[in-house]
Design a protein around this motif. Structure first.
Motif, PDB file in Angstrom:
ATOM      1  N   ARG A   1      41.877  18.721  28.521  1.00 36.42           N
ATOM      2  CA  ARG A   1      43.078  17.941  28.843  1.00 36.42           C
ATOM      3  C   ARG A   1      42.715  16.555  29.360  1.00 36.42           C
ATOM      4  O   ARG A   1      43.301  15.551  28.934  1.00 36.42           O
ATOM      5  CB  ARG A   1      43.919  18.674  29.889  1.00 36.42           C
ATOM      6  CG  ARG A   1      45.147  17.873  30.318  1.00 36.42           C
ATOM      7  CD  ARG A   1      45.924  18.548  31.422  1.00 36.42           C
ATOM      8  NE  ARG A   1      47.011  17.692  31.881  1.00 36.42           N
ATOM      9  CZ  ARG A   1      47.813  17.986  32.886  1.00 36.42           C
ATOM     10  NH1 ARG A   1      47.679  19.133  33.537  1.00 36.42           N
ATOM     11  NH2 ARG A   1      48.779  17.151  33.248  1.00 36.42           N
ATOM     12  N   ALA A   2      41.743  16.495  30.282  1.00 35.52           N
ATOM     13  CA  ALA A   2      41.378  15.225  30.896  1.00 35.52           C
ATOM     14  C   ALA A   2      40.861  14.212  29.887  1.00 35.52           C
ATOM     15  O   ALA A   2      41.074  13.010  30.029  1.00 35.52           O
ATOM     16  CB  ALA A   2      40.325  15.454  31.978  1.00 35.52           C
ATOM     17  N   LEU A   3      40.216  14.705  28.824  1.00 30.11           N
ATOM     18  CA  LEU A   3      39.536  13.815  27.885  1.00 30.11           C
ATOM     19  C   LEU A   3      40.286  13.663  26.562  1.00 30.11           C
ATOM     20  O   LEU A   3      39.747  13.142  25.598  1.00 30.11           O
ATOM     21  CB  LEU A   3      38.115  14.309  27.650  1.00 30.11           C
ATOM     22  CG  LEU A   3      37.266  14.399  28.931  1.00 30.11           C
ATOM     23  CD1 LEU A   3      35.895  14.977  28.645  1.00 30.11           C
ATOM     24  CD2 LEU A   3      37.143  13.027  29.602  1.00 30.11           C
ATOM     25  N   GLY A   4      41.546  14.116  26.541  1.00 27.58           N
ATOM     26  CA  GLY A   4      42.390  13.831  25.378  1.00 27.58           C
ATOM     27  C   GLY A   4      42.733  15.008  24.498  1.00 27.58           C
ATOM     28  O   GLY A   4      43.405  14.834  23.477  1.00 27.58           O
ATOM     29  N   GLY A   5      42.301  16.224  24.855  1.00 24.00           N
ATOM     30  CA  GLY A   5      42.640  17.408  24.073  1.00 24.00           C
ATOM     31  C   GLY A   5      43.990  17.985  24.476  1.00 24.00           C
ATOM     32  O   GLY A   5      44.716  17.404  25.274  1.00 24.00           O
ATOM     33  N   LYS A   6      44.322  19.158  23.932  1.00 26.86           N
ATOM     34  CA  LYS A   6      45.602  19.799  24.218  1.00 26.86           C
ATOM     35  C   LYS A   6      45.379  21.235  24.692  1.00 26.86           C
ATOM     36  O   LYS A   6      44.573  21.963  24.130  1.00 26.86           O
ATOM     37  CB  LYS A   6      46.493  19.798  22.977  1.00 26.86           C
ATOM     38  CG  LYS A   6      46.918  18.408  22.538  1.00 26.86           C
ATOM     39  CD  LYS A   6      47.822  18.458  21.313  1.00 26.86           C
ATOM     40  CE  LYS A   6      48.235  17.051  20.868  1.00 26.86           C
ATOM     41  NZ  LYS A   6      49.087  17.094  19.650  1.00 26.86           N
TER      42      LYS A   6
ATOM     43  N   ARG B   1      45.332  33.524  29.845  1.00 27.92           N
ATOM     44  CA  ARG B   1      46.496  33.506  28.958  1.00 27.92           C
ATOM     45  C   ARG B   1      46.792  32.106  28.422  1.00 27.92           C
ATOM     46  O   ARG B   1      47.684  31.926  27.600  1.00 27.92           O
ATOM     47  CB  ARG B   1      47.734  34.063  29.654  1.00 27.92           C
ATOM     48  CG  ARG B   1      48.183  33.306  30.897  1.00 27.92           C
ATOM     49  CD  ARG B   1      49.483  33.872  31.413  1.00 27.92           C
ATOM     50  NE  ARG B   1      49.851  33.289  32.697  1.00 27.92           N
ATOM     51  CZ  ARG B   1      51.015  33.512  33.322  1.00 27.92           C
ATOM     52  NH1 ARG B   1      51.901  34.314  32.757  1.00 27.92           N
ATOM     53  NH2 ARG B   1      51.274  32.960  34.484  1.00 27.92           N
ATOM     54  N   ASP B   2      46.055  31.112  28.912  1.00 31.89           N
ATOM     55  CA  ASP B   2      46.129  29.762  28.353  1.00 31.89           C
ATOM     56  C   ASP B   2      44.914  29.551  27.461  1.00 31.89           C
ATOM     57  O   ASP B   2      43.914  30.268  27.575  1.00 31.89           O
ATOM     58  CB  ASP B   2      46.140  28.700  29.456  1.00 31.89           C
ATOM     59  CG  ASP B   2      47.410  28.748  30.297  1.00 31.89           C
ATOM     60  OD1 ASP B   2      48.405  29.328  29.824  1.00 31.89           O
ATOM     61  OD2 ASP B   2      47.395  28.221  31.427  1.00 31.89           O
ATOM     62  N   GLU B   3      44.996  28.539  26.606  1.00 35.42           N
ATOM     63  CA  GLU B   3      43.867  28.252  25.726  1.00 35.42           C
ATOM     64  C   GLU B   3      43.890  26.797  25.294  1.00 35.42           C
ATOM     65  O   GLU B   3      44.914  26.114  25.407  1.00 35.42           O
ATOM     66  CB  GLU B   3      43.907  29.156  24.489  1.00 35.42           C
ATOM     67  CG  GLU B   3      45.106  28.933  23.593  1.00 35.42           C
ATOM     68  CD  GLU B   3      45.147  29.891  22.412  1.00 35.42           C
ATOM     69  OE1 GLU B   3      44.498  30.946  22.466  1.00 35.42           O
ATOM     70  OE2 GLU B   3      45.844  29.574  21.431  1.00 35.42           O
ATOM     71  N   VAL B   4      42.767  26.326  24.797  1.00 35.76           N
ATOM     72  CA  VAL B   4      42.678  24.975  24.241  1.00 35.76           C
ATOM     73  C   VAL B   4      43.188  25.006  22.817  1.00 35.76           C
ATOM     74  O   VAL B   4      42.756  25.832  22.009  1.00 35.76           O
ATOM     75  CB  VAL B   4      41.213  24.467  24.272  1.00 35.76           C
ATOM     76  CG1 VAL B   4      41.090  23.149  23.520  1.00 35.76           C
ATOM     77  CG2 VAL B   4      40.740  24.313  25.712  1.00 35.76           C
ATOM     78  N   TRP B   5      44.115  24.138  22.521  1.00 37.40           N
ATOM     79  CA  TRP B   5      44.650  24.023  21.159  1.00 37.40           C
ATOM     80  C   TRP B   5      43.944  22.941  20.359  1.00 37.40           C
ATOM     81  O   TRP B   5      43.881  23.004  19.135  1.00 37.40           O
ATOM     82  CB  TRP B   5      46.151  23.726  21.207  1.00 37.40           C
ATOM     83  CG  TRP B   5      46.987  24.916  21.589  1.00 37.40           C
ATOM     84  CD1 TRP B   5      46.540  26.092  22.119  1.00 37.40           C
ATOM     85  CD2 TRP B   5      48.402  25.054  21.455  1.00 37.40           C
ATOM     86  NE1 TRP B   5      47.589  26.953  22.332  1.00 37.40           N
ATOM     87  CE2 TRP B   5      48.739  26.348  21.937  1.00 37.40           C
ATOM     88  CE3 TRP B   5      49.407  24.229  20.999  1.00 37.40           C
ATOM     89  CZ2 TRP B   5      50.049  26.821  21.960  1.00 37.40           C
ATOM     90  CZ3 TRP B   5      50.720  24.689  21.028  1.00 37.40           C
ATOM     91  CH2 TRP B   5      51.041  25.977  21.499  1.00 37.40           C
ATOM     92  N   GLU B   6      43.452  21.933  21.071  1.00 36.82           N
ATOM     93  CA  GLU B   6      42.800  20.807  20.381  1.00 36.82           C
ATOM     94  C   GLU B   6      41.768  20.200  21.311  1.00 36.82           C
ATOM     95  O   GLU B   6      42.058  19.936  22.481  1.00 36.82           O
ATOM     96  CB  GLU B   6      43.853  19.754  20.000  1.00 36.82           C
ATOM     97  CG  GLU B   6      43.335  18.565  19.239  1.00 36.82           C
ATOM     98  CD  GLU B   6      44.438  17.573  18.895  1.00 36.82           C
ATOM     99  OE1 GLU B   6      44.245  16.365  19.152  1.00 36.82           O
ATOM    100  OE2 GLU B   6      45.492  18.012  18.395  1.00 36.82           O
ATOM    101  N   VAL B   7      40.549  19.988  20.813  1.00 35.43           N
ATOM    102  CA  VAL B   7      39.496  19.389  21.636  1.00 35.43           C
ATOM    103  C   VAL B   7      39.624  17.869  21.620  1.00 35.43           C
ATOM    104  O   VAL B   7      40.270  17.296  20.732  1.00 35.43           O
ATOM    105  CB  VAL B   7      38.091  19.811  21.158  1.00 35.43           C
ATOM    106  CG1 VAL B   7      37.884  21.303  21.350  1.00 35.43           C
ATOM    107  CG2 VAL B   7      37.838  19.397  19.723  1.00 35.43           C
ATOM    108  N   PRO B   8      39.009  17.182  22.590  1.00 35.83           N
ATOM    109  CA  PRO B   8      39.051  15.720  22.608  1.00 35.83           C
ATOM    110  C   PRO B   8      38.377  15.119  21.375  1.00 35.83           C
ATOM    111  O   PRO B   8      37.583  15.770  20.695  1.00 35.83           O
ATOM    112  CB  PRO B   8      38.264  15.367  23.880  1.00 35.83           C
ATOM    113  CG  PRO B   8      38.304  16.598  24.715  1.00 35.83           C
ATOM    114  CD  PRO B   8      38.314  17.742  23.755  1.00 35.83           C
ATOM    115  N   ALA B   9      38.685  13.861  21.105  1.00 33.68           N
ATOM    116  CA  ALA B   9      38.046  13.137  20.004  1.00 33.68           C
ATOM    117  C   ALA B   9      36.533  13.145  20.206  1.00 33.68           C
ATOM    118  O   ALA B   9      36.033  13.003  21.324  1.00 33.68           O
ATOM    119  CB  ALA B   9      38.561  11.694  19.960  1.00 33.68           C
ATOM    120  N   LYS B  10      35.792  13.360  19.129  1.00 30.07           N
ATOM    121  CA  LYS B  10      34.325  13.392  19.080  1.00 30.07           C
ATOM    122  C   LYS B  10      33.726  14.660  19.676  1.00 30.07           C
ATOM    123  O   LYS B  10      32.507  14.831  19.663  1.00 30.07           O
ATOM    124  CB  LYS B  10      33.728  12.148  19.761  1.00 30.07           C
ATOM    125  CG  LYS B  10      34.113  10.831  19.085  1.00 30.07           C
ATOM    126  CD  LYS B  10      33.437   9.649  19.754  1.00 30.07           C
ATOM    127  CE  LYS B  10      33.834   8.339  19.077  1.00 30.07           C
ATOM    128  NZ  LYS B  10      33.192   7.176  19.725  1.00 30.07           N
TER     129      LYS B  10
END
Length: 261
Positions: A128-133, A170-179
């Motif tokens: 989240r901090a670096l631009g992911g979701k 129960r939460d998860e990363v949907w999208e990693v930060p760019a690069k």
């Protein structure tokens, strides 16, 4: 091995001579309140991480960021060779004041190219901090021991093809930060592990947990009505079928955290 902060001016960076004499120094950014059981048996979650990661000659400090305790960012961050961000009962997509302060700290550490290892909530808040979701998993809780498929060809991180790890989220990363690069996934969660450059790595599972801690967490989730008792019974039974690869995860985490860039 010193696990408490020393009485010294931490705003003054160590000289090369002082750093060599003192050995490496790491900080655990504690994002969870300790339960009485974990505090008495393991010395809290800080003690759990110390058992997995600490080696002779190192200094390990703990900052209870969930309670608003943070390292000084005016020179004090230079003291540390690396940081570990723990799991939490809070949501990484939440908006508590300490979460936003942690996000700002992560961005600062990233700009300094400091080593950061994020576990569960730590994995999610890094993204989240670096631009992911980050958000709730559409398939619900993942509690137990799950086999993770790993990308073995990833440079700078030596990985086996598959490892089992304890899960409780129960939460998860949907999208990693760019690069960033996804280096681990499972049949339930598409992003189980990622890295960004040579200094940031996130793991969705809990390599630091043992089965006793997981069973304790299952009981707490049932007591708080976050999962049904029947689900807890089923999760306990399934845990006994697969042993987590704790030693392999320990090697991965210590190798990442302690290898100089």
């Amino acid at each position: 091995m010193d696990s408490q902060r020393e009485e010294r001016d931490i705003t003054k960076p160590l000289s090369e001579e002082e750093r060599s004499m003192e050995g490496k120094r790491y900080a655990v950014l504690l994002c969870a309140e300790d339960s009485e059981y974990v505090r008495k048996k393991y010395g809290g979650y800080f003690g759990v991480f110390i058992r997995m990661l600490a080696e002779e000659g190192e200094t390990w400090d703990v900052y209870k960021v969930v309670s608003g305790e943070f390292p000084e960012d005016d020179g004090g961050l230079d003291l540390y060779d690396g940081f570990v961000i723990t799991g939490s009962c809070n949501d990484a997509h939440g908006n508590d004041a300490w979460i936003h302060r942690l996000i700002a700290l992560i961005r600062k550490l990233h700009s300094m190219k400091k080593k950061i290892l994020g576990i569960c909530f730590g994995h999610q808040i890094l993204c989240r901090a670096l631009g992911g979701k980050v958000s709730r998993s559409p398939t619900g809780w993942d509690i137990g021991v799950r086999i993770i498929t790993l990308k073995t060809s990833s440079p700078s991180v030596m990985l086996p093809s598959k490892l089992s790890v304890i899960q409780c989220h129960r939460d998860e990363v949907w999208e990693v930060p760019a690069k960033a690069e996804v280096i681990g996934w499972s049949e339930k969660t598409a992003i189980e592990m990622f890295k960004l450059g040579d200094h940031i790595m996130g793991i969705q599972g809990h390599p630091e947990y043992n089965i006793d801690i997981l069973f304790h967490l299952i009981d707490r989730l049932v007591q708080r009505h976050l999962i049904l008792e029947a689900y807890g019974v089923e999760a306990r039974a399934k845990v006994m079928l697969t042993e987590p690869d704790r030693e392999a995860w320990k090697k991965i985490c210590t190798s990442f955290l302690k290898t100089r860039l």
